[in-house]
Write a protein that holds these residues in place. Structure first.
Motif, PDB file in Angstrom:
ATOM      1  N   LEU A   1      41.795  44.288  48.568  1.00  0.00           N
ATOM      2  CA  LEU A   1      40.676  45.218  48.514  1.00  0.00           C
ATOM      3  C   LEU A   1      39.965  45.245  49.861  1.00  0.00           C
ATOM      4  O   LEU A   1      39.800  44.219  50.505  1.00  0.00           O
ATOM      5  N   ASP A   2      39.525  46.436  50.249  1.00  0.00           N
ATOM      6  CA  ASP A   2      38.682  46.567  51.427  1.00  0.00           C
ATOM      7  C   ASP A   2      37.235  46.554  50.939  1.00  0.00           C
ATOM      8  O   ASP A   2      36.647  47.590  50.628  1.00  0.00           O
ATOM      9  N   VAL A   3      36.684  45.341  50.847  1.00  0.00           N
ATOM     10  CA  VAL A   3      35.393  45.151  50.178  1.00  0.00           C
ATOM     11  C   VAL A   3      34.262  45.866  50.930  1.00  0.00           C
ATOM     12  O   VAL A   3      33.364  46.447  50.322  1.00  0.00           O
ATOM     13  N   ALA A   4      34.336  45.863  52.247  1.00  0.00           N
ATOM     14  CA  ALA A   4      33.279  46.519  53.033  1.00  0.00           C
ATOM     15  C   ALA A   4      33.207  48.007  52.693  1.00  0.00           C
ATOM     16  O   ALA A   4      32.116  48.580  52.562  1.00  0.00           O
TER      17      ALA A   4
ATOM     18  N   ALA B   1      45.130  44.360  42.719  1.00  0.00           N
ATOM     19  CA  ALA B   1      44.276  44.095  43.874  1.00  0.00           C
ATOM     20  C   ALA B   1      42.914  43.571  43.421  1.00  0.00           C
ATOM     21  O   ALA B   1      42.329  42.689  44.050  1.00  0.00           O
ATOM     22  N   VAL B   2      42.412  44.120  42.323  1.00  0.00           N
ATOM     23  CA  VAL B   2      41.132  43.658  41.765  1.00  0.00           C
ATOM     24  C   VAL B   2      41.234  42.176  41.405  1.00  0.00           C
ATOM     25  O   VAL B   2      40.394  41.359  41.782  1.00  0.00           O
ATOM     26  N   ARG B   3      42.286  41.845  40.693  1.00  0.00           N
ATOM     27  CA  ARG B   3      42.491  40.459  40.246  1.00  0.00           C
ATOM     28  C   ARG B   3      42.652  39.526  41.457  1.00  0.00           C
ATOM     29  O   ARG B   3      42.105  38.431  41.498  1.00  0.00           O
ATOM     30  N   ALA B   4      43.403  39.992  42.450  1.00  0.00           N
ATOM     31  CA  ALA B   4      43.657  39.156  43.633  1.00  0.00           C
ATOM     32  C   ALA B   4      42.352  38.869  44.372  1.00  0.00           C
ATOM     33  O   ALA B   4      42.109  37.745  44.812  1.00  0.00           O
ATOM     34  N   HIS B   5      41.499  39.884  44.507  1.00  0.00           N
ATOM     35  CA  HIS B   5      40.219  39.684  45.185  1.00  0.00           C
ATOM     36  C   HIS B   5      39.335  38.709  44.413  1.00  0.00           C
ATOM     37  O   HIS B   5      38.735  37.796  44.984  1.00  0.00           O
ATOM     38  N   GLU B   6      39.265  38.896  43.121  1.00  0.00           N
ATOM     39  CA  GLU B   6      38.427  38.012  42.305  1.00  0.00           C
ATOM     40  C   GLU B   6      38.912  36.575  42.378  1.00  0.00           C
ATOM     41  O   GLU B   6      38.127  35.637  42.404  1.00  0.00           O
ATOM     42  N   ARG B   7      40.213  36.429  42.414  1.00  0.00           N
ATOM     43  CA  ARG B   7      40.768  35.082  42.466  1.00  0.00           C
ATOM     44  C   ARG B   7      40.410  34.399  43.788  1.00  0.00           C
ATOM     45  O   ARG B   7      40.046  33.228  43.814  1.00  0.00           O
ATOM     46  N   GLU B   8      40.457  35.177  44.863  1.00  0.00           N
ATOM     47  CA  GLU B   8      40.118  34.638  46.172  1.00  0.00           C
ATOM     48  C   GLU B   8      38.643  34.195  46.204  1.00  0.00           C
ATOM     49  O   GLU B   8      38.322  33.097  46.662  1.00  0.00           O
TER      50      GLU B   8
ATOM     51  N   SER C   1      29.184  35.210  38.341  1.00  0.00           N
ATOM     52  CA  SER C   1      30.399  35.976  38.075  1.00  0.00           C
ATOM     53  C   SER C   1      30.560  37.061  39.134  1.00  0.00           C
ATOM     54  O   SER C   1      29.593  37.570  39.678  1.00  0.00           O
ATOM     55  N   PHE C   2      31.803  37.380  39.397  1.00  0.00           N
ATOM     56  CA  PHE C   2      32.159  38.175  40.581  1.00  0.00           C
ATOM     57  C   PHE C   2      32.910  39.448  40.202  1.00  0.00           C
ATOM     58  O   PHE C   2      33.497  39.557  39.131  1.00  0.00           O
ATOM     59  N   TYR C   3      32.911  40.383  41.158  1.00  0.00           N
ATOM     60  CA  TYR C   3      33.682  41.604  40.912  1.00  0.00           C
ATOM     61  C   TYR C   3      34.194  42.152  42.235  1.00  0.00           C
ATOM     62  O   TYR C   3      34.168  41.460  43.256  1.00  0.00           O
ATOM     63  N   ILE C   4      34.608  43.396  42.201  1.00  0.00           N
ATOM     64  CA  ILE C   4      35.295  43.971  43.370  1.00  0.00           C
ATOM     65  C   ILE C   4      34.445  44.005  44.630  1.00  0.00           C
ATOM     66  O   ILE C   4      34.967  44.058  45.728  1.00  0.00           O
ATOM     67  N   TYR C   5      33.111  43.998  44.451  1.00  0.00           N
ATOM     68  CA  TYR C   5      32.212  44.125  45.609  1.00  0.00           C
ATOM     69  C   TYR C   5      31.677  42.782  46.082  1.00  0.00           C
ATOM     70  O   TYR C   5      30.879  42.721  47.012  1.00  0.00           O
TER      71      TYR C   5
END
Lengths: 135, 409
Positions: free
Chosen positions: B10-13, B302-309, B384-388
């Motif tokens: 994900l490109d979080v920025a 990609a959502v799952r990968a970002h959250e995992r990181e 708890s976290f999310y895509i942003y």
């Protein structure tokens, strides 16, 4: 922004002191009034036990678990209750309790601050009801 | 949007630019409670209000046709998102709670009989416990709860033992909202189906964070909320297998769920509208459609990968703090949720201190009181976290924790 203890408006020294060293914490043997309430928001519990003689609160103890606000409020309340006529105790208001805490309480935390007052009110009026039946 | 996801990263920025609320400076660490909503979602709702606000399914003028088209359009988006075989299996509800209540009422009252067994888990949210307790009390059924082990993972040995008693219904959460535990849902559904049970999966924390393929999962019902996956409050989904839904009576009744009402009796509408009585949450459903588009655009992998990181980063950072107890499984086996407790500091006090640093943290029992009792605590703090979510927000949480420890030392 983070604040230092000196300018901390919320967790003032005496609040933390009452939290860490609660006054009148524990149980009474054979109390005249015993009542417990919980805060469904967070599962905190406060119970209070009173010994009442000739309409005066001779001794009081509280028990339970909770946040600094609920524990400090309970501790402060018990200090005030000792030696107080039960009728006067019933008149203690929300503003009295919040005033005694002396800090700004946000709406989200107001239930924490007033949990022990609720225990007092329900407990005291419960006993009064019993008395009236007995008379 | 197209640039917000590069392959599986994900490109979080870029994503954060879609969420105006994040510009206020908050570190929002309560997405398991409710997520934030991007401009694309609020924009779709605003467009409805400003350009074609009207009721659906009944008016002959063009803006009502537009409203109906957008409202029904969400159904196909959701169908594709969860890979249901038909839009007839996609029922709009107010959220997970209503979806589960619908099943407990419409399916449960007809199918759960005296002496029947319902299997739930100690990890479940109140919304997947209370409706079944009410049903069990009304119909004379019993409920058993699968326990957890020391890591906060379901005791599958116990689950399989309970299946030997031929439960009529098995209901469990795909992901625990309180601990973040990812349950082995496919394996559990397969075993429960083999034991002859009807299976409901509570996807409130699953759909937003890892998505779902209901056909691969093989469950009979799947419930989730829009507001935990970038959509507005008031719109959620019940997926149900068509033959089960066909055989069920309506939950709510009244306007729009009928074909014909006569004083002798009523003919119900076809699926899915049989379960959608009264004027619906039109703007919210349209918003949910935009949320599904947004997530689909990013890709759930990609959502799952970002959250995992982020979860691994946070888990490590929190592990380094003395006097801090972490609950639940290691980060590789959990969603973007971390529950913890600080020695001598109540979660509410921590949340208040964090709030002064604009760190939004949940403190409480997380609507999972049986689990809190099982863990022997009244409450926990939960991030708890999310895509942003960014790592610097986790750093701010660590700062708040240290501040709390300094105040309470």
């Amino acid at each position: 922004m983070s604040s230092t203890p000196a300018d901390d408006q919320f967790y003032r020294e005496y609040i933390l002191d009452h939290y860490k060293n609660p006054r009148n914490f524990g149980r009474l043997e054979n109390p005249d009034i015993s009542h417990e309430e919980d805060n469904p928001l967070c599962g905190d519990v406060i119970g209070m036990e009173f010994r009442v003689k000739d309409g005066v609160i001779e001794d009081v103890k509280f028990h339970g678990r909770g946040c600094a606000i609920s524990q400090a409020a309970a501790s402060l309340l018990t200090e005030r209750l000792k030696g107080l006529p039960l009728d006067d105790a019933k008149k203690i208001s929300k503003d009295d309790v919040l005033g005694e805490l002396g800090i700004q309480i946000s709406p989200a935390r107001i239930k924490c601050a007033l949990l022990s007052l609720k225990v007092l009110k329900v407990g005291a009026y419960g006993l009064a009801g019993d008395d009236e039946e007995g008379e | 949007m197209a640039t917000a996801s590069r392959g599986t990263r994900l490109d979080v920025a870029t994503i954060r630019k879609d969420f105006p609320i994040l510009e206020t400076g908050i570190a929002y660490l309560d997405s398991a409670n409710t997520s934030q909503r991007p401009r694309q979602v609020t924009g779709a709702m605003l467009e409805y209000f400003e350009k074609f606000n009207s009721n659906i399914h009944r008016a002959a003028y063009h803006i009502a046709e537009e409203a109906t088209e957008r409202y029904e359009g969400t159904r196909e988006k959701v169908r594709a998102f969860i890979n249901a075989s038909s839009t007839k299996e996609v029922i709009y509800t107010r959220g997970t709670t209503e979806a589960i209540n619908l099943v407990a009422y419409s399916w449960g009252r007809k199918n759960i009989k005296k002496g029947d067994l319902i299997v739930l888990t100690i990890l479940d949210h109140h919304s997947n416990i209370v409706p079944w307790q009410i049903l069990a009390a009304a119909n004379g059924a019993t409920i058993e709860y699968v326990d957890i082990d020391e890591r906060g993972e379901l005791r599958l040995d116990q689950f399989h033992e309970l299946l030997k008693r031929s439960p009529k219904l098995v209901a469990f959460s795909q992901v625990s909202n309180a601990l973040g535990t990812i349950n082995p849902a496919e394996q559990m559904v397969a075993a429960a189906k083999a034991a002859g049970a009807t299976v409901l999966v509570d996807g409130a924390q699953g759909a937003p964070h890892q998505g779902v393929d209901v056909q691969a999962l093989g469950c009979d019902f799947y419930a989730f909320s829009g507001h935990k996956m970038l959509g507005p409050t008031g719109a959620g989904i019940l997926y149900g297998r068509r033959e089960l839904l066909e055989a069920m009576d309506p939950f709510m009744s009244g306007g729009d769920m009928i074909k014909a009402v006569r004083i002798e009796g009523t003919t119900y509408h076809d699926l899915p509208w049989k379960f959608e009585a009264g004027t619906q949450a039109i703007a919210e459903v349209i918003g949910l459609g935009a949320a599904v588009d947004y997530l689909s655009g990013l890709g759930m992998e990609a959502v799952r990968a970002h959250e995992r990181e982020i979860t691994e980063y946070a888990y490590e950072a929190l592990s380094d703090i003395g006097g801090l107890t972490l609950y639940g499984p290691p980060p590789s086996r959990r969603a973007g949720v971390i529950s913890f407790a600080l020695e001598g500091i109540h979660p509410h006090d921590l949340a208040t201190i964090a709030d002064r640093d604009q760190v939004c943290l949940r403190a409480g029992h997380h609507c999972a009181m049986p689990l809190m009792t099982r863990l022997g605590v009244a409450a926990t703090a939960r991030a708890s976290f999310y895509i942003y979510t960014q790592k610097d927000e986790v750093d701010r949480l660590v700062g708040s924790i240290k501040e709390a420890q300094r105040i309470f030392k």
